[in-house]
Design an enzyme around this catalytic site. Structure first.
Site, short mmCIF file in Angstrom:
data_model
loop_
_atom_site.label_atom_id
_atom_site.label_comp_id
_atom_site.label_asym_id
_atom_site.label_seq_id
_atom_site.Cartn_x
_atom_site.Cartn_y
_atom_site.Cartn_z
N ARG A 77 3.67 -29.02 -47.37
CA ARG A 77 3.20 -28.22 -48.50
C ARG A 77 4.37 -27.68 -49.30
NH1 ARG A 77 -1.07 -24.37 -45.60
NH2 ARG A 77 -1.25 -23.42 -47.66
N HIS A 126 -1.11 -12.87 -47.20
CA HIS A 126 -1.07 -13.97 -46.21
C HIS A 126 0.34 -14.54 -46.06
CE1 HIS A 126 -5.67 -14.58 -46.78
NE2 HIS A 126 -5.38 -13.52 -46.09
N CYS A 134 11.33 -14.98 -36.84
CA CYS A 134 11.62 -15.29 -35.43
C CYS A 134 10.40 -15.00 -34.57
CB CYS A 134 12.80 -14.42 -34.97
SG CYS A 134 13.16 -14.63 -33.23
N PRO A 220 -14.40 -21.67 -61.99
CA PRO A 220 -15.29 -22.69 -62.58
C PRO A 220 -16.57 -22.85 -61.77
CG PRO A 220 -13.30 -23.72 -61.70
CD PRO A 220 -13.16 -22.26 -61.48
N GLU A 221 -16.55 -22.37 -60.53
CA GLU A 221 -17.72 -22.50 -59.66
C GLU A 221 -18.22 -21.13 -59.25
OE1 GLU A 221 -16.04 -26.60 -57.48
OE2 GLU A 221 -16.76 -24.91 -56.25
C1 BV8 Z 1 -7.66 -11.38 -39.12
C2 BV8 Z 1 -2.15 -18.65 -44.96
C3 BV8 Z 1 -7.68 -9.70 -37.44
C4 BV8 Z 1 -1.97 -19.91 -44.20
C5 BV8 Z 1 -4.53 -18.06 -44.79
C6 BV8 Z 1 -14.97 -11.26 -40.77
C7 BV8 Z 1 -15.96 -12.15 -40.92
C8 BV8 Z 1 -15.75 -13.50 -40.57
C9 BV8 Z 1 -14.52 -13.96 -40.10
C10 BV8 Z 1 -13.53 -13.07 -39.96
C11 BV8 Z 1 -13.75 -11.73 -40.27
N1 BV8 Z 1 -12.58 -11.09 -40.04
C12 BV8 Z 1 -11.66 -11.98 -39.57
C13 BV8 Z 1 -12.22 -13.19 -39.52
C14 BV8 Z 1 -11.55 -14.39 -39.12
C15 BV8 Z 1 -10.77 -15.03 -40.29
C16 BV8 Z 1 -11.68 -15.43 -41.42
O1 BV8 Z 1 -11.84 -14.75 -42.42
N2 BV8 Z 1 -12.28 -16.62 -41.24
C17 BV8 Z 1 -13.12 -17.17 -42.32
C18 BV8 Z 1 -12.81 -18.65 -42.45
C19 BV8 Z 1 -14.55 -16.95 -42.06
N3 BV8 Z 1 -9.74 -14.12 -40.81
C20 BV8 Z 1 -8.56 -14.09 -40.16
O2 BV8 Z 1 -8.30 -14.74 -39.16
C21 BV8 Z 1 -7.51 -13.15 -40.74
N4 BV8 Z 1 -6.94 -12.34 -39.71
O3 BV8 Z 1 -8.81 -11.16 -39.42
O4 BV8 Z 1 -6.95 -10.68 -38.17
C22 BV8 Z 1 -8.20 -10.46 -36.31
C23 BV8 Z 1 -7.29 -10.90 -35.37
C24 BV8 Z 1 -7.81 -11.55 -34.27
C25 BV8 Z 1 -9.19 -11.88 -34.17
C26 BV8 Z 1 -10.06 -11.45 -35.17
C27 BV8 Z 1 -9.56 -10.74 -36.25
C28 BV8 Z 1 -6.34 -13.94 -41.34
C29 BV8 Z 1 -6.80 -14.82 -42.42
C30 BV8 Z 1 -5.58 -15.45 -43.15
C31 BV8 Z 1 -5.40 -16.90 -42.79
N5 BV8 Z 1 -4.34 -17.51 -43.60
N6 BV8 Z 1 -3.50 -18.58 -45.52
C32 BV8 Z 1 -2.14 -21.15 -45.07
O5 BV8 Z 1 -2.06 -21.03 -46.30
O6 BV8 Z 1 -2.32 -22.22 -44.48
S1 BV8 Z 1 -6.14 -18.11 -45.43
C33 BV8 Z 1 -6.08 -19.29 -46.73
O7 BV8 Z 1 -7.41 -19.73 -46.87
C34 BV8 Z 1 -5.70 -18.74 -48.08
O8 BV8 Z 1 -4.66 -17.80 -48.03
C35 BV8 Z 1 -7.01 -18.14 -48.57
O9 BV8 Z 1 -7.21 -16.85 -48.05
C36 BV8 Z 1 -8.04 -19.07 -47.95
C37 BV8 Z 1 -8.47 -20.12 -48.93
O10 BV8 Z 1 -9.31 -19.50 -49.85
P1 BV8 Z 1 -8.99 -19.60 -51.43
O11 BV8 Z 1 -7.57 -19.22 -51.70
O12 BV8 Z 1 -10.06 -18.86 -52.09
O13 BV8 Z 1 -9.08 -21.18 -51.73
P2 BV8 Z 1 -10.38 -22.11 -51.75
O14 BV8 Z 1 -9.88 -23.48 -51.85
O15 BV8 Z 1 -11.32 -21.74 -50.64
O16 BV8 Z 1 -11.12 -21.71 -53.11
C38 BV8 Z 1 -10.48 -21.98 -54.34
C39 BV8 Z 1 -11.41 -21.41 -55.41
O17 BV8 Z 1 -10.76 -21.59 -56.67
C40 BV8 Z 1 -12.76 -22.14 -55.49
O18 BV8 Z 1 -13.79 -21.17 -55.59
C41 BV8 Z 1 -12.64 -22.96 -56.77
O19 BV8 Z 1 -13.88 -23.08 -57.42
C42 BV8 Z 1 -11.68 -22.12 -57.59
N7 BV8 Z 1 -10.90 -22.86 -58.59
C43 BV8 Z 1 -10.53 -24.17 -58.57
N8 BV8 Z 1 -9.79 -24.46 -59.70
C44 BV8 Z 1 -9.71 -23.29 -60.42
C45 BV8 Z 1 -10.41 -22.28 -59.71
N9 BV8 Z 1 -10.51 -21.00 -60.16
C46 BV8 Z 1 -9.91 -20.72 -61.36
N10 BV8 Z 1 -9.21 -21.66 -62.09
C47 BV8 Z 1 -9.10 -22.94 -61.66
N11 BV8 Z 1 -8.44 -23.82 -62.41
ZN ZN Z 2 15.15 -13.40 -33.29
#
Ligand code: BV8
Ligand code: ZN
Length: 248
Positions: A77, A126, A134, A220-221
């Site tokens: 990436r 994030h 480290c 857009p969605e």
């Molecule tokens: C945590 C870095 C405490 C790495 C990322 C509560 C309920 C349910 C689940 C959970 C909850 N609390 C915690 C959880 C678990 C989990 C979670 O949320 N799971 C989800 C899947 C249900 N959360 C975690 O684990 C978080 N930590 O809670 O710690 C804890 C600890 C232990 C146990 C429990 C809890 C940490 C989450 C962070 C993970 N890291 N990124 C990497 O990049 O690889 S998340 C990563 O995915 C991104 O950072 C971002 O957050 C997410 C992706 O979402 P988007 O950025 O919105 O992207 P996506 O493609 O989905 O959507 C794009 C949008 O753009 C679309 O709508 C599209 O239509 C639109 N679009 C497209 N083109 C355009 C546009 N908009 C405008 N203009 C355009 N041109």
């Molecule tokens: Zn170290």
């Protein structure tokens, strides 16, 4: 709720934009889509790496199990990102930081494009793909755009891992608390380019709205947040956000 095609900004939103004092913007992968950064969930399916859904390869467990595989995913990436530039959506948001009394930019993106566009004090909830840390003493080190990434910690010699927040990991200390505090004080909150499915970041617009902020989604969605918004701008951020800077 007001819907707007790509051409027009609803009067109510423009009014709020012109009178707002405290503004918070939350961005996701969509704000970088027009720069060529792949989103995670586009066109109905979600990103997969070597057969693994992204929230598996981007998970705390995977760092335990196979750190090399995790590095391969982020190296791939980072190499993609090297050639990419901010787009008009990043530029518009950077332009806003000196427009309001109080402005907070919170991003879920790890790509660093907001900073490249000139945004200061970006709250990277994030983490960043341009940093490593480290695994034992947690010392962070930046990863150069050109040349090799560092492999071991200068202080203790242990292995480095990407300084990004993986699924199952806590957000950077204080980052979410600060963002939630600013969201609760805001009078205008923009949610740009996010599917709002990942928590706790997705709770920020809910906090802003619950404290009286005018909530505007740019996407857009439709998302699970759309019905919750005071204004929904349906279209691309790079086409719509610059329209707000045009003072009628
Ligand atoms: C945590 C870095 C405490 C790495 C990322 C509560 C309920 C349910 C689940 C959970 C909850 N609390 C915690 C959880 C678990 C989990 C979670 O949320 N799971 C989800 C899947 C249900 N959360 C975690 O684990 C978080 N930590 O809670 O710690 C804890 C600890 C232990 C146990 C429990 C809890 C940490 C989450 C962070 C993970 N890291 N990124 C990497 O990049 O690889 S998340 C990563 O995915 C991104 O950072 C971002 O957050 C997410 C992706 O979402 P988007 O950025 O919105 O992207 P996506 O493609 O989905 O959507 C794009 C949008 O753009 C679309 O709508 C599209 O239509 C639109 N679009 C497209 N083109 C355009 C546009 N908009 C405008 N203009 C355009 N041109
Ligand atoms: Zn170290």
């Amino acid at each position: 709720m007001e819907f707007a095609g790509s051409s027009s900004i609803p009067a109510k939103l423009r009014e709020r934009f012109q009178s707002a004092q405290k503004v918070l913007v939350l961005t996701g992968a969509g704000v970088s889509a027009e720069s060529g950064v792949p989103t995670f969930r586009g066109g109905g399916n979600s990103a997969v790496w070597k057969g693994m859904p992204f929230d598996v390869i981007s998970s705390a467990q995977m760092v335990e199990r196979d750190l090399d595989a995790v590095w391969e995913w982020f190296d791939y990436r980072r190499n993609l990102l090297k050639e990419l530039k901010p787009n008009p959506a990043h530029d518009a948001i950077a332009n806003w930081q000196d427009r309001f009394g109080e402005f907070t930019l919170v991003t879920q993106n790890i790509d660093g494009l907001h900073q490249q566009a000139g945004s200061r004090d970006v709250v990277e909830v994030h983490g960043s793909i341009w940093r490593a840390r480290c695994i034992s003493c947690h010392e962070a080190v930046s990863i150069p755009r050109v040349g090799l990434r560092p492999n071991e910690c200068e202080s203790c010699g242990d292995r480095l891992r990407p300084d990004v927040v993986l699924f199952g990991e806590l957000l950077p200390p204080g980052a979410f608390e600060y963002a939630a505090h600013m969201a609760a004080r805001g009078d205008l909150c923009f949610v740009v380019g996010t599917s709002a499915l990942v928590y706790p970041a997705a709770s920020l617009p809910e906090i802003a709205r619950a404290n009286g902020a005018y909530l505007c989604e740019v996407n857009p969605e439709r998302t699970q947040l759309s019905n919750f918004c005071d204004s929904v701008l349906t279209g691309k951020a790079g086409e719509l956000l610059p329209l707000l800077n045009i003072d009628l």
